[in-house]
Design a protein around this motif. Structure first.
Motif, PDB file in Angstrom:
ATOM      1  N   ALA A 169       0.831  -1.212   0.000  1.00 55.58           N
ATOM      2  CA  ALA A 169       0.000   0.000   0.000  1.00 55.58           C
ATOM      3  C   ALA A 169       0.860   1.255   0.000  1.00 55.58           C
ATOM      4  O   ALA A 169       0.542   2.240  -0.685  1.00 55.58           O
ATOM      5  N   ALA A 170       1.970   1.257   0.754  1.00 53.66           N
ATOM      6  CA  ALA A 170       2.873   2.417   0.749  1.00 53.66           C
ATOM      7  C   ALA A 170       3.475   2.632  -0.634  1.00 53.66           C
ATOM      8  O   ALA A 170       3.580   3.770  -1.116  1.00 53.66           O
ATOM      9  N   ALA A 171       3.868   1.532  -1.280  1.00 52.13           N
ATOM     10  CA  ALA A 171       4.395   1.643  -2.646  1.00 52.13           C
ATOM     11  C   ALA A 171       3.331   2.178  -3.596  1.00 52.13           C
ATOM     12  O   ALA A 171       3.617   2.998  -4.490  1.00 52.13           O
ATOM     13  N   ALA A 172       2.079   1.740  -3.398  1.00 52.65           N
ATOM     14  CA  ALA A 172       0.994   2.205  -4.266  1.00 52.65           C
ATOM     15  C   ALA A 172       0.720   3.693  -4.060  1.00 52.65           C
ATOM     16  O   ALA A 172       0.390   4.417  -5.009  1.00 52.65           O
ATOM     17  N   VAL A 173       0.843   4.172  -2.812  1.00 53.74           N
ATOM     18  CA  VAL A 173       0.670   5.607  -2.556  1.00 53.74           C
ATOM     19  C   VAL A 173       1.673   6.413  -3.365  1.00 53.74           C
ATOM     20  O   VAL A 173       1.324   7.400  -4.034  1.00 53.74           O
ATOM     21  N   SER A 174       2.935   6.024  -3.305  1.00 52.80           N
ATOM     22  CA  SER A 174       3.971   6.758  -4.035  1.00 52.80           C
ATOM     23  C   SER A 174       3.786   6.626  -5.548  1.00 52.80           C
ATOM     24  O   SER A 174       4.003   7.590  -6.299  1.00 52.80           O
ATOM     25  N   LEU A 175       3.406   5.445  -6.004  1.00 49.91           N
ATOM     26  CA  LEU A 175       3.206   5.237  -7.437  1.00 49.91           C
ATOM     27  C   LEU A 175       2.097   6.127  -7.974  1.00 49.91           C
ATOM     28  O   LEU A 175       2.268   6.813  -8.997  1.00 49.91           O
ATOM     29  N   THR A 176       0.972   6.145  -7.304  1.00 50.23           N
ATOM     30  CA  THR A 176      -0.149   6.965  -7.773  1.00 50.23           C
ATOM     31  C   THR A 176       0.131   8.453  -7.584  1.00 50.23           C
ATOM     32  O   THR A 176      -0.308   9.278  -8.396  1.00 50.23           O
ATOM     33  N   PHE A 177       0.858   8.792  -6.535  1.00 45.39           N
ATOM     34  CA  PHE A 177       1.254  10.184  -6.348  1.00 45.39           C
ATOM     35  C   PHE A 177       2.165  10.639  -7.490  1.00 45.39           C
ATOM     36  O   PHE A 177       2.066  11.776  -7.971  1.00 45.39           O
ATOM     37  N   ALA A 178       3.037   9.749  -7.931  1.00 47.34           N
ATOM     38  CA  ALA A 178       3.915  10.068  -9.060  1.00 47.34           C
ATOM     39  C   ALA A 178       3.111  10.299 -10.335  1.00 47.34           C
ATOM     40  O   ALA A 178       3.452  11.165 -11.150  1.00 47.34           O
ATOM     41  N   VAL A 179       2.043   9.538 -10.514  1.00 48.03           N
ATOM     42  CA  VAL A 179       1.198   9.734 -11.700  1.00 48.03           C
ATOM     43  C   VAL A 179       0.540  11.104 -11.661  1.00 48.03           C
ATOM     44  O   VAL A 179       0.468  11.810 -12.678  1.00 48.03           O
ATOM     45  N   ALA A 188      10.916   3.451  -9.717  1.00 46.61           N
ATOM     46  CA  ALA A 188      11.734   4.039  -8.655  1.00 46.61           C
ATOM     47  C   ALA A 188      10.859   4.726  -7.613  1.00 46.61           C
ATOM     48  O   ALA A 188      11.141   4.665  -6.410  1.00 46.61           O
ATOM     49  N   ALA A 189       9.784   5.380  -8.047  1.00 46.79           N
ATOM     50  CA  ALA A 189       8.878   6.036  -7.104  1.00 46.79           C
ATOM     51  C   ALA A 189       8.209   5.017  -6.187  1.00 46.79           C
ATOM     52  O   ALA A 189       8.102   5.219  -4.969  1.00 46.79           O
ATOM     53  N   ALA A 190       7.744   3.905  -6.758  1.00 48.05           N
ATOM     54  CA  ALA A 190       7.098   2.871  -5.953  1.00 48.05           C
ATOM     55  C   ALA A 190       8.079   2.258  -4.953  1.00 48.05           C
ATOM     56  O   ALA A 190       7.746   2.054  -3.778  1.00 48.05           O
ATOM     57  N   LEU A 191       9.283   1.958  -5.396  1.00 44.58           N
ATOM     58  CA  LEU A 191      10.290   1.401  -4.485  1.00 44.58           C
ATOM     59  C   LEU A 191      10.639   2.398  -3.377  1.00 44.58           C
ATOM     60  O   LEU A 191      10.855   2.013  -2.223  1.00 44.58           O
ATOM     61  N   ILE A 234      12.189  11.905  -5.734  1.00 44.56           N
ATOM     62  CA  ILE A 234      12.106  12.012  -4.276  1.00 44.56           C
ATOM     63  C   ILE A 234      10.757  12.520  -3.765  1.00 44.56           C
ATOM     64  O   ILE A 234      10.322  12.121  -2.683  1.00 44.56           O
ATOM     65  N   VAL A 235      10.083  13.375  -4.515  1.00 44.74           N
ATOM     66  CA  VAL A 235       8.821  13.920  -4.017  1.00 44.74           C
ATOM     67  C   VAL A 235       7.750  12.841  -3.872  1.00 44.74           C
ATOM     68  O   VAL A 235       7.083  12.755  -2.828  1.00 44.74           O
ATOM     69  N   PRO A 236       7.521  11.965  -4.873  1.00 45.61           N
ATOM     70  CA  PRO A 236       6.506  10.922  -4.668  1.00 45.61           C
ATOM     71  C   PRO A 236       6.853   9.965  -3.533  1.00 45.61           C
ATOM     72  O   PRO A 236       5.954   9.425  -2.879  1.00 45.61           O
TER      73      PRO A 236
END
Length: 455
Positions: free
Chosen positions: A304-314, A325-328, A377-379
């Motif tokens: 779920a944390a990886a998904a937060v960053s992934l969708t935030f990057a989108v 890289a954002a998801a990781l 880094i932001v996502p």
């Protein structure tokens, strides 16, 4: 040769000589097209979300590449200017741009930094650079508009799962966030200020949570819903940029960006506060207990944390190659946070440690790929943005616990500032050992960073 280099480096470190290059006597001619290019590139970089120092470095790199004599660049939050001093008695020439609208477009940042790098190496003539800039302006985002809207909802759904919510909570958070975004977009089309757009979006998220409690769901479900809905609204991008501007000495831009962050948070808190106040008056049993973060690193929370960053990057429109890289990064910062919290570290320090590690790795990857670091880094810091603390603070204020409420709000803001400082600490560590970087950045490109001893 090695001894001479070592001696020169030592003399610079102890302050015997200046790291600034000697100033050359300017000529009496320059290209107005080159001046226009420097202004247009700086304007687009700043409007796309780049930090002030990087914009300044990029503009100076272009000015040097196209031989603008004694070019002075001044970049603030909303205005950029370039002064050119031809010499030989000729009058100085000044150009400026006002940035009235900023929109995160990280795919455009990557393309602009590629243009700056090629121009700095002498690979682009002025007219070719103008043509490339026009192509960048016409570039379409890497994702369709409907996917960005859905990604906002997925941020909320993933965040609610990350803090202990189930399918019902995730679905409610998704719907509430999408409805809030569409309602805010409707206000935007009518010219309503962004403050009230964010207030409405936060209020819809809190109203959805109150409705869930009213129909009999546990109060912890409401906390998870609001945490997810608020997380999709929190200002991670301007927060990182504001801390970076302050650390690097651009105090005017840092103050303006922090004020922007303050108004965004104030709008979110206002929306939450109105709905929580009404809920308390109606007798809905809201609870000040936040959703419990898992004591162990369960696979579902890490995903779920990886998904937060992934969708935030989108939603930030990063290039597609940056998404893994954002998801990781999101998974990594969550793992580090949970491990440090388990060791007894305070939330603020644990957030700073995780952010510093993400900032270090993100800057290293960006340096290796010769790209700006913000898309990496932001996502990644999104999973730790303090949505829970804001919600708890507003409940405590409306339940007649003003001291506890203020402390909760201060704690949330402290975590946010720790994230920004930690990310930038990682970037500064990389810069300390980077001789030359993107846009002529590196340890030799910031002479103002030398100690002033308070003067």
């Amino acid at each position: 040769m090695a001894a001479n280099r070592l001696r020169a480096t030592w003399r610079t470190l102890i302050g015997e000589v200046s790291a600034e290059p000697a100033e050359e006597e300017p000529g009496d001619a320059f290209s107005p097209r080159a001046l226009d290019l420097v202004l247009r590139v700086g304007e687009l970089l700043l409007a796309s979300g780049e930090a002030t120092e990087r914009v300044n470095e990029s503009m100076l790199s272009l000015a040097v590449a196209y031989e603008l004599p004694r070019a002075d660049v001044a970049v603030s939050f909303t205005v950029i200017t370039v002064n050119v001093h031809p010499g030989n008695g000729a009058l100085p020439v000044t150009g400026g741009r006002a940035i009235r609208r900023r929109f995160p477009a990280y795919w455009r940042l990557v393309a602009l930094h590629s243009l700056v790098q090629e121009a700095s190496l002498g690979m682009l003539e002025v007219e070719e650079a103008h043509r490339r800039l026009a192509e960048i302006k016409r570039m379409r985002p890497p994702y369709p508009a409907w996917l960005i809207i859905l990604s906002l909802g997925l941020i909320a759904a993933s965040a609610s799962v990350m803090v202990g919510g189930g399918p019902l909570v995730a679905g409610t958070a998704f719907v509430a966030t999408v409805l809030g975004d569409r309602a805010a977009a409707s206000l935007a089309r009518r010219g309503v200020a962004e403050f009230f757009q964010l207030t409405l979006a936060a209020a819809i998220g809190a109203a959805s949570a109150s409705l869930v409690i009213a129909i009999g769901a546990p109060a912890s479900h409401a906390s998870a819903i609001v945490t997810g809905a608020v997380l999709a609204l929190l200002p991670g991008r301007p927060l990182v940029a504001s801390i970076q501007d302050g650390i690097t000495g651009d105090l005017i831009s840092a103050g303006a960006r922090l004020l922007e962050v303050f108004f965004i948070v104030a709008a979110i808190v206002s929306g939450l506060g109105v709905v929580v106040y009404v809920a308390v008056r109606l007798g809905i049993p809201v609870d000040v207990n936040p959703p419990a973060a898992p004591a162990s690193l369960l696979p579902v929370t890490v995903i779920a944390a990886a998904a937060v960053s992934l969708t935030f990057a989108v939603t930030l429109a990063v290039p597609r190659r940056v998404l893994p890289a954002a998801a990781l990064g999101g998974a990594l910062i969550w793992v580090v946070y949970v491990l440090t919290r388990s060791a007894g570290v305070t939330p603020v320090l644990a957030s700073a440690i995780g952010a510093a590690l993400v900032g270090l790795l993100g800057n290293l990857i960006a340096r290796r790929r010769q790209e700006p670091a913000l898309p990496y880094i932001v996502p990644a810091i999104a999973p730790l943005l303090p949505g829970t603390a804001l919600y708890r603070g507003m409940i405590e204020l409306n339940l007649g616990l003003p001291q506890d409420g203020v402390l909760s709000l201060i704690g949330g803001i402290s975590v946010a500032l720790a994230l920004g400082a930690g990310v930038n600490f990682g970037g500064e560590f990389v810069r300390a050992f980077q001789r030359v970087g993107l846009g002529a950045s590196g340890r030799g490109a910031r002479p103002a960073a030398r100690r002033t001893r308070g003067y």
